[in-house]
Scaffold this motif. Structure first.
Motif, mmCIF file in Angstrom:
data_model
loop_
_atom_site.group_PDB
_atom_site.id
_atom_site.type_symbol
_atom_site.label_atom_id
_atom_site.label_comp_id
_atom_site.label_asym_id
_atom_site.label_seq_id
_atom_site.Cartn_x
_atom_site.Cartn_y
_atom_site.Cartn_z
ATOM 1 N N ILE A 81 -15.826 12.136 -32.082
ATOM 2 C CA ILE A 81 -17.292 12.161 -31.989
ATOM 3 C C ILE A 81 -17.656 11.667 -30.595
ATOM 4 O O ILE A 81 -17.645 10.463 -30.313
ATOM 5 N N PHE A 82 -17.965 12.607 -29.710
ATOM 6 C CA PHE A 82 -18.215 12.270 -28.310
ATOM 7 C C PHE A 82 -19.650 11.795 -28.115
ATOM 8 O O PHE A 82 -20.600 12.533 -28.348
ATOM 9 N N SER A 83 -19.756 10.555 -27.687
ATOM 10 C CA SER A 83 -21.057 9.971 -27.357
ATOM 11 C C SER A 83 -21.048 9.592 -25.877
ATOM 12 O O SER A 83 -20.038 9.767 -25.183
ATOM 13 N N LYS A 84 -22.137 9.074 -25.392
ATOM 14 C CA LYS A 84 -22.255 8.802 -23.952
ATOM 15 C C LYS A 84 -21.220 7.792 -23.461
ATOM 16 O O LYS A 84 -20.713 7.897 -22.345
ATOM 17 N N ASP A 85 -20.901 6.804 -24.279
ATOM 18 C CA ASP A 85 -19.968 5.762 -23.845
ATOM 19 C C ASP A 85 -18.565 5.946 -24.402
ATOM 20 O O ASP A 85 -17.746 5.031 -24.341
ATOM 21 N N ILE A 106 -8.317 20.067 -34.073
ATOM 22 C CA ILE A 106 -9.331 19.175 -33.501
ATOM 23 C C ILE A 106 -10.703 19.833 -33.620
ATOM 24 O O ILE A 106 -10.905 20.958 -33.161
ATOM 25 N N MET A 107 -11.638 19.135 -34.241
ATOM 26 C CA MET A 107 -12.994 19.643 -34.456
ATOM 27 C C MET A 107 -13.987 18.672 -33.822
ATOM 28 O O MET A 107 -14.446 17.736 -34.464
ATOM 29 N N PRO A 108 -14.314 18.851 -32.526
ATOM 30 C CA PRO A 108 -15.154 17.878 -31.822
ATOM 31 C C PRO A 108 -16.629 17.939 -32.225
ATOM 32 O O PRO A 108 -17.164 19.011 -32.521
ATOM 33 N N ILE A 109 -17.240 16.777 -32.244
ATOM 34 C CA ILE A 109 -18.688 16.658 -32.427
ATOM 35 C C ILE A 109 -19.250 16.072 -31.133
ATOM 36 O O ILE A 109 -18.835 15.003 -30.692
ATOM 37 N N PHE A 110 -20.186 16.788 -30.523
ATOM 38 C CA PHE A 110 -20.830 16.311 -29.296
ATOM 39 C C PHE A 110 -22.157 15.676 -29.697
ATOM 40 O O PHE A 110 -23.157 16.349 -29.890
ATOM 41 N N TYR A 111 -22.097 14.364 -29.868
ATOM 42 C CA TYR A 111 -23.204 13.631 -30.493
ATOM 43 C C TYR A 111 -24.434 13.572 -29.596
ATOM 44 O O TYR A 111 -25.517 14.005 -29.992
ATOM 45 N N ASP A 112 -24.308 13.038 -28.414
ATOM 46 C CA ASP A 112 -25.454 12.979 -27.490
ATOM 47 C C ASP A 112 -25.032 13.346 -26.073
ATOM 48 O O ASP A 112 -25.644 12.908 -25.099
ATOM 49 N N VAL A 113 -23.960 14.150 -25.982
ATOM 50 C CA VAL A 113 -23.509 14.686 -24.699
ATOM 51 C C VAL A 113 -23.128 16.149 -24.914
ATOM 52 O O VAL A 113 -22.861 16.578 -26.036
#
Length: 427
Positions: A81-85, A106-113
């Motif tokens: 879960i990719f977030s800003k930090d 791999i199933m990425p989630i781009f949360y706020d990026v």
């Protein structure tokens, strides 16, 4: 994930061995912990998926990073879960590197990026890598982390900003996808399937589902509303056919339910099972009237797949799914019965159709189709006999002579059958 060392207030529960985890959640705790991640974990757990999350999957006193890397190595699906930090955590970067190294799904989630920020290390990710370099992280390690981010950013995933309902809709989509990949919602189907390809193809056509080379065409959205009746002699395989179809198409629907033994089950229990299956919530009704009213008004915007097995009278359908206007566009109902005229009692308008077994309601775009499952031909029957015989008498560790002897027996049976057929057909 960002390592969480604070286990205070958390019970020391013995979780399954690392080999039993089915999904791994990687995240930067300060960004998403306590909200999105917890809701995602609960959604997976409610669907029967054993997911790893740091403060639940690591016991007090265990070495954290070795345990996490070990879990990744044995877990089929990884969800970063990719977030800003996210990139500011060396632990998170190590996890992504391990996912790529082990070639996980791999199933990425781009949360706020955006994917480009992650893959090209821009904005906050660029600053995080500058900080790692300043703290003396070896250049080789940093390059490995960057390469892993580039690879994962190119994988198909989800961007939170593209979902109208934001978190809830995204979580539902992720859970649904993981369930489909792990086949969690599939019904049991015997391994001795013979002669099922053509019936499946025909039922798919009547359901209006694109189907090629034994697979549902990806990316399609079913439209309109359809009822399909599957009829045939008792024990001929109607329920098995419906189960095969269900396993192939249930991911196309927002709600799904397969009700067995409709004729022998109390209506109230059937209603509760149906309602509990569609939104995956349990309900209890005081009467069948209350259950029918709830079904009628609850699912009007939901695309559902409902299969009713062993139906002898259309009245049994009326209180469960008697009117497709109760359900959203794209809904499908399959009725399984020994009768070949059960859906004739359905209140639809008969109009001209390309198929003699179709009725169509022009007001609601509802199509009713029939399919009668025939007895398998002699070739398929003999093939099934040999398959069952092979399964029964050949064990996994059977000696080689036993296997060869059985092969000779099977060849002899085929030859004997051919001779009988030739004798019968000869003038």
């Amino acid at each position: 994930m960002d390592i969480c060392n604070n286990h205070s207030g958390l019970p020391s529960t013995k979780w399954p061995d690392v080999c039993r985890y089915e999904a791994f959640l990687s995240f930067r705790g300060g960004d998403v912990r306590g909200g999105f991640v917890e809701f995602l974990y609960e959604g997976l757990d409610d669907s029967g998926i054993i997911a790893f999350i740091d403060h639940r999957g690591i016991e007090i006193g265990e070495h954290i990073m070795p345990k996490i890397l070990q879990v990744i190595g044995h877990t089929q699906i990884c969800i970063p879960i990719f977030s800003k930090d996210f990139a500011s955590s060396k632990s998170c970067l190590k996890e992504v590197e391990k996912m790529v190294e082990c070639d996980r799904t791999i199933m990425p989630i781009f949360y706020d990026v955006s994917p480009s920020v992650v893959g090209e290390q821009k904005e906050s990710y660029q600053q995080s890598f500058h900080d790692h370099e300043a703290k003396g992280v070896p250049l080789t390690t940093i390059n490995n982390w960057k390469e892993a981010l580039q690879i994962v950013s190119r994988r198909r995933g989800w961007e939170l900003e593209k979902f109208q309902d934001r978190q809830r809709e995204l979580i539902n989509e992720v859970v649904s996808t993981v369930c489909r990949l792990l086949r969690k919602d599939d019904l049991y189907v015997t391994s001795h399937l013979v002669g099922m390809d053509q019936p499946v193809q025909e039922v798919m056509r009547k359901l209006g589902v694109g189907y090629e080379n034994g697979e549902v065409i990806k990316g399609q959205t079913v439209t309109g509303k359809r009822v399909v009746e599957i009829s045939g002699l008792p024990g001929i395989g109607k329920s098995t056919l419906a189960a095969v179809v269900y396993n192939k198409i249930h991911h196309l629907f927002e709600g799904k339910s397969f009700l067995k033994e409709v004729e022998q089950t109390r209506l109230l229990s059937l209603q509760e099972d149906l309602v509990g299956g569609l939104p995956k919530r349990a309900y209890t009704f005081k009467s069948p009237v209350e259950g029918t009213r709830f079904i009628k008004y609850k699912f009007g915007d939901l695309r559902v797949l409902i299969i009713l097995d062993d139906v002898s009278d259309f009245k049994q359908v009326n209180s469960l799914a008697g009117d497709l206007s109760w359900f959203g566009p794209g809904s499908r109902i399959i009725v399984i019965s020994r009768r070949s005229n059960l859906v004739d009692d359905c209140n639809l308008v008969l109009v001209t159709s390309t198929s003699s077994s179709s009725t169509f309601n022009s007001c609601d775009d509802i199509v009713v189709e029939k399919y009668e499952l025939k007895q398998m031909n002699d070739d398929h029957a003999f093939q099934l006999f040999c398959s069952v015989l092979r399964e029964k008498h050949l064990k996994r560790n059977s000696p080689l002579w036993h296997v060869k002897l059985f092969w000779l027996l099977e060849e002899f049976l085929w030859l004997l059958r051919w001779l009988v057929h030739f004798y019968v057909e000869s003038p």
